[in-house]
Motif scaffolding. Structure first.
Motif, PDB file in Angstrom:
ATOM      1  N   THR A   1      12.684  86.465  12.514  1.00 38.00           N
ATOM      2  CA  THR A   1      13.331  86.522  13.832  1.00 38.00           C
ATOM      3  C   THR A   1      14.419  85.475  14.009  1.00 38.00           C
ATOM      4  OG1 THR A   1      11.618  85.164  14.896  1.00 38.00           O
ATOM      5  CG2 THR A   1      11.288  87.557  14.927  1.00 38.00           C
ATOM      6  N   GLY A   2      15.187  85.254  12.954  1.00 35.60           N
ATOM      7  CA  GLY A   2      16.322  84.341  13.020  1.00 35.60           C
ATOM      8  C   GLY A   2      15.986  82.878  12.848  1.00 35.60           C
ATOM      9  N   LYS A   3      14.701  82.552  12.742  1.00 35.05           N
ATOM     10  CA  LYS A   3      14.309  81.147  12.546  1.00 35.05           C
ATOM     11  C   LYS A   3      14.508  80.758  11.087  1.00 35.05           C
ATOM     12  CE  LYS A   3      10.724  80.557  16.039  1.00 35.05           C
ATOM     13  NZ  LYS A   3       9.330  80.208  16.244  1.00 35.05           N
TER      14      LYS A   3
ATOM     15  N   SER B   1       8.926  86.196   4.413  1.00 38.25           N
ATOM     16  CA  SER B   1       8.156  86.898   5.445  1.00 38.25           C
ATOM     17  C   SER B   1       6.656  86.640   5.293  1.00 38.25           C
ATOM     18  CB  SER B   1       8.457  88.396   5.443  1.00 38.25           C
ATOM     19  OG  SER B   1       8.155  88.962   4.193  1.00 38.25           O
TER      20      SER B   1
ATOM     21  N   PRO C   1      18.648  80.024   8.573  1.00 35.02           N
ATOM     22  CA  PRO C   1      18.098  81.074   9.447  1.00 35.02           C
ATOM     23  C   PRO C   1      17.851  82.358   8.651  1.00 35.02           C
ATOM     24  CG  PRO C   1      19.942  79.996  10.503  1.00 35.02           C
ATOM     25  CD  PRO C   1      19.908  79.491   9.090  1.00 35.02           C
ATOM     26  N   ASN C   2      16.755  83.059   8.999  1.00 31.89           N
ATOM     27  CA  ASN C   2      16.368  84.233   8.238  1.00 31.89           C
ATOM     28  C   ASN C   2      16.006  85.383   9.175  1.00 31.89           C
ATOM     29  OD1 ASN C   2      14.482  86.056   6.693  1.00 31.89           O
ATOM     30  ND2 ASN C   2      15.070  84.622   5.064  1.00 31.89           N
ATOM     31  N   ASP C   3      16.612  86.537   8.969  1.00 32.68           N
ATOM     32  CA  ASP C   3      16.349  87.709   9.803  1.00 32.68           C
ATOM     33  C   ASP C   3      14.887  88.159   9.727  1.00 32.68           C
ATOM     34  OD1 ASP C   3      18.967  87.740  10.602  1.00 32.68           O
ATOM     35  OD2 ASP C   3      19.578  89.282   9.160  1.00 32.68           O
ATOM     36  N   LYS C   4      14.245  87.953   8.585  1.00 26.77           N
ATOM     37  CA  LYS C   4      12.844  88.372   8.437  1.00 26.77           C
ATOM     38  C   LYS C   4      11.906  87.523   9.279  1.00 26.77           C
ATOM     39  CE  LYS C   4      13.513  90.245   3.831  1.00 26.77           C
ATOM     40  NZ  LYS C   4      13.273  90.070   2.408  1.00 26.77           N
TER      41      LYS C   4
END
Length: 140
Positions: A121-123, A85, A116-119
């Motif tokens: 926004t999925g990018k 993040s 992909p990373n939720d922190k």
């Protein structure tokens, strides 16, 4: 005049160990900002030892470059897969941003930087970095 690309102006600095390559590319960062307005830089290093040397150089030359370049804001950080993040700050800051990253952090598809990373926004973290159109400096 600001530009969004260097149009084929890739270059290589080849110098013997201990002769100032790191200083040359750190000064180049400031010059690219002054001349073209570039603000995002990635320094790719091959090992933890070299990463630590680059960080030490960033620290000890900071005041010198601040004096040479009229206190142009520059911040630097190390890519940390446990804190992706923090890439948001790299992407959104208006200061010169230098991200130091070990080549092993993205060399394999299964590395966190490529997932992909939720922190973010999925990018994938690598996409977040790529979207800043950084200048990449490879320290070998």
């Amino acid at each position: 005049m600001e530009s969004t690309e260097l149009l084929g102006m890739n270059f290589s600095v080849e110098m013997e160990t201990g002769t100032g390559k790191t200083y040359v590319y750190l000064r180049t960062i400031y010059e690219l900002n002054k001349t073209y307005g570039f603000k995002k830089f990635i320094i790719v290093v091959p090992s933890i030892a070299i990463r630590e040397g680059v960080l030490k150089n960033l620290q000890i030359t900071h005041e010198h470059f601040q004096n040479l370049y009229n206190k142009t804001p520059l911040t630097y950080s190390v890519y940390n897969s446990r804190n992706v993040s923090s890439l948001r700050g790299f992407a959104l800051s208006n200061a010169i941003q230098v991200l130091v990253i070990n080549i092993d952090s993205f060399a394999k598809d299964e590395n966190i930087i490529n997932k992909p990373n939720d922190k973010l926004t999925g990018k994938r973290p690598i996409e977040f970095i790529q979207n800043t159109n950084p200048i990449v400096i490879v320290d070998e």
